[in-house]
Design an enzyme around this catalytic site. Sequence first.
Site, short mmCIF file in Angstrom:
data_model
loop_
_atom_site.label_atom_id
_atom_site.label_comp_id
_atom_site.label_asym_id
_atom_site.label_seq_id
_atom_site.Cartn_x
_atom_site.Cartn_y
_atom_site.Cartn_z
N ASP A 120 -68.88 53.91 51.08
CA ASP A 120 -68.87 53.06 52.27
C ASP A 120 -69.71 53.63 53.40
O ASP A 120 -70.05 54.82 53.41
CB ASP A 120 -67.44 52.80 52.75
CG ASP A 120 -66.72 54.08 53.18
OD1 ASP A 120 -66.88 55.12 52.51
OD2 ASP A 120 -66.01 54.05 54.20
N GLU B 54 -63.92 55.83 53.28
CA GLU B 54 -63.84 57.14 53.92
C GLU B 54 -64.06 57.05 55.41
O GLU B 54 -63.55 57.89 56.17
CB GLU B 54 -64.90 58.07 53.29
CG GLU B 54 -64.80 59.53 53.71
CD GLU B 54 -65.58 59.87 54.97
OE1 GLU B 54 -65.38 60.97 55.51
OE2 GLU B 54 -66.39 59.03 55.43
#
Length: 353
Positions: A73, A127
């Site tokens: 991400d 994350e």
Amino acid sequence: MSAALDLHADPVDLTAALVDVASVSGEEKVLADAVETALRREPHLEVVRCGETVLARTALGRDRRVLLAGHLDTVPIADNVPSRREGDLLYGCGTSDMKAGVAVMAHLTAALAEPAHDVTLVLYDCEEVEAVRNGLNRVERERRDWLDADLAILGEPTSGLVEGGCQGTMRVVVTLHGRRAHSARWWLGENAIHAAAPVLARLAAYEAREVDIDGCVYREGLQAVRIGGGVAGNVVPDEAEVTVNFRFAPDRSLADAEAHVRAVLAGFALRVTDAAPGALPGLSAPAAAKFVAASGETPVAKYGWTDVSRFSALGIPAVNFGPGDPNLAHTRDEHVDVRRITAGAETLRRYLA
């Protein structure tokens, strides 16, 4: 929408391809699908899916297992997708944090059918948002055996340096009380904002500790990061709050860190609102020492918190090693020097092959 990835491509080109598939936190599915599809083409890998996290590993019976981990991400896009190349610089959201690191790791996992160590690749989601959503939590709950390794290498941006462990972090809120009054008759009240002055004075005078662990020097810090209070433009406030962030060396436990903050701010009411332990560098572990030797770099301390802490808590030595520049992470002009991608891939290839 679908995307196709060639994991055998040059890691620089693979980085660009990864960046071109937008994957803001919570929206990683398209990229995770593409990575999973590409990894499943490799006959030497076992591949599983865990939510939007993709895992792959070899099972060659080697003496050691190395885990390569990175998050898929990114932070929200800032008009910086698709990627673009200017000389040796590749621009785009996630180039530095941390699709360049993901590209290097995914490329080598696919390209090395006979590595010297067994390899596990963990590419996870979420994350960049609150810790409870981090894909590693799901893997630990549902696929715990996939996290077992002699060394974990996270592709977080380090400008190509080996950064050992990470700092712990703790946030506390100091609450100051007073007595409300009209500001024209201030002597009838007690100003809670003024009461924060000695708290700030202690923080300003704080002398940060430095500690050497495995040759990595960690410098601690205790900083006021927010202050709030006030009722109206004509009222002496009866409450104020100072938020303090303590970044501490990994030789302190969370209990030790809290005790230290309470000692520094003795006499003031405070509560812990957030905390995460640090990670010891573990560079004396055989697998870690061999990686440091392969890198040719002198390890340095990681200033900040990363997911190496999660692996350290599991008893797995972990380091940060990635081609991105941490100072460029999350910026509008985020970019990576492609020469560092190439050098990082060569270093990791030497170690794995």
